[in-house]
Design an enzyme around this catalytic site. Structure first.
Site, PDB file in Angstrom:
ATOM      1  CE  LYS A  46       1.996   3.980  10.189  1.00 45.08           C
ATOM      2  NZ  LYS A  46       0.517   3.969  10.283  1.00 45.08           N
ATOM      3  CG  ASN A  70       0.077  -1.106   1.257  1.00 44.97           C
ATOM      4  OD1 ASN A  70       0.183   0.065   1.629  1.00 44.97           O
ATOM      5  ND2 ASN A  70       1.137  -1.849   0.956  1.00 44.97           N
ATOM      6  CB  VAL A  72      -1.471   2.893   4.056  1.00 45.98           C
ATOM      7  CG1 VAL A  72      -1.719   3.690   5.330  1.00 45.98           C
ATOM      8  CG2 VAL A  72      -1.975   1.461   4.223  1.00 45.98           C
ATOM      9  CG  LEU A  74       4.250   6.531   2.825  1.00 49.43           C
ATOM     10  CD1 LEU A  74       5.171   7.417   2.001  1.00 49.43           C
ATOM     11  CD2 LEU A  74       5.051   5.451   3.531  1.00 49.43           C
ATOM     12  CG  ASN A 100      10.577   3.544   6.927  1.00 51.46           C
ATOM     13  OD1 ASN A 100      10.026   4.488   6.368  1.00 51.46           O
ATOM     14  ND2 ASN A 100      11.084   2.531   6.258  1.00 51.46           N
ATOM     15  CB  CYS A 131       9.087   9.193  -1.240  1.00 50.44           C
ATOM     16  SG  CYS A 131       8.734   8.188   0.206  1.00 50.44           S
ATOM     17  N   GLY A 244      10.466  -9.326   1.373  1.00 52.06           N
ATOM     18  CA  GLY A 244       9.576  -9.513   0.245  1.00 52.06           C
ATOM     19  C   GLY A 244       9.019 -10.920   0.218  1.00 52.06           C
ATOM     20  N   GLY A 245       7.864 -11.128   0.843  1.00 46.49           N
ATOM     21  CA  GLY A 245       7.196 -12.417   0.778  1.00 46.49           C
ATOM     22  C   GLY A 245       7.687 -13.465   1.749  1.00 46.49           C
TER      23      GLY A 245
END
Length: 304
Positions: A46, A70, A72, A74, A100, A131, A244-245
């Site tokens: 993460k 979501n 969260v 970060l 990451n 970001c 993505g998916g």
């Protein structure tokens, strides 16, 4: 004959082209009793920031009709706590581990990379450029070619490991940004990040996410992601990692066909922590059914 799933990204050997994505796989060590981490193609921890971040107010997650939203915020323990508390347990793994990295100014990214450089156990870095740059009025790095070039160039200058740049789908055209990232030193691209979204509770007339907007992921964004992966892969010479998916082996195959050299699995791990392993197995069975010897033979084979 059993198809070959092994591949390489930026010179990094992967057992198979299916990685666990950042944001849904914590720091990896939390899943070691559920998943054989060494069987993964790799995983991305993460996002790590210069200092710890508490994240956004609840509710942080909302299940939508075909995915989830979501925000969260970060949340993470910060890069220094990561290298002291989490990284030692990852250093002995026989799979590729990527960190990451994110920040709110160029110096944030540079400092996180510098700290990580000094420690063993990582194969490379994934730069999350979705970001806001607080020094430039909150403009997103991923949306501005000048800011994108600045942060990638600065991170590449100090990085001692391969640098993957993770691009956003919240743009009108991906090709120019993909080329900017490549020209600024990116060794590979990963895309797409989440799609900015809004869910509303009609009874309360309030957002279903505490921070208001959130990032949509899951099956709903797969067609969007496939389009961006295809366009980015045609625009650059460096490898592209698609996400993505993705929830099945055939989903993964579609991304390879679109031009991705590997894929990342995120949202699917919420309901099935072993999803990346299952998807890799299903991809192998798909290749066998189709008479394809190697996963790499699928890459970039889309026909119009």
């Amino acid at each position: 004959m059993t198809p070959q799933l092994a591949t390489t990204i930026c010179g990094i050997a992967l057992k198979n082209p299916v990685l666990a994505a950042s944001g849904t796989f914590a720091y990896g060590v939390e899943f070691e009793k559920l998943v054989d981490l060494n069987a993964l193609g790799g995983f991305v921890v993460k996002g790590l920031s210069r200092e710890p971040i508490e994240g956004n107010p609840p509710p942080r997650v909302f299940e939508s009709e075909a995915g989830m939203i979501n925000s969260v915020g970060l949340q993470n323990i910060g890069v220094r706590a990561f290298v002291a508390e989490k990284l030692p347990a990852l250093a002995g793994l026989r799979t590729a581990v990527f960190a990451n990295v994110f920040g709110y100014c160029t110096e944030d990214y540079v400092e996180v990379v510098r700290v990580l450089n000094d420690h063993a156990g990582l194969a490379g870095y994934e730069l999350n450029v979705s970001c806001p740059n607080t020094a430039h009025g909150g403009i997103y790095f991923s949306n501005d070619p000048v800011l994108l070039a600045e942060v990638v160039t600065a991170a590449k200058r100090v990085a001692t490991r391969p640098l993957i740049v993770k691009l956003s789908p919240n743009v009108s055209a991906i090709e120019p940004l993909a080329r900017v990232a490549e020209e600024s030193g990116a060794d590979a691209l990963s895309l797409v990040n989440t799609v900015i979204s809004l869910a509303i509770d009609a009874r309360t007339r309030r957002p279903r996410i505490g921070a208001g907007f959130g990032g949509l992921s899951g099956p709903a964004i797969k067609p969007i992601a496939l389009r961006f992966v295809y366009q980015a892969a045609r625009a650059v010479r460096i490898p592209v990692i698609g996400l993505g998916g993705i929830a099945t082996g055939e989903d993964a195959a579609e991304f390879l066909i679109a031009g991705a050299s590997a894929v990342e699995v995120g949202t699917a791990t919420f309901w099935d922590p072993r999803a990346p392993l299952r998807i890799a197995e299903e991809l192998g069975k798909f290749l066998e059914r189709e008479g394809i010897r190697k996963a790499t033979d699928l890459v970039g084979t889309l026909k119009f």
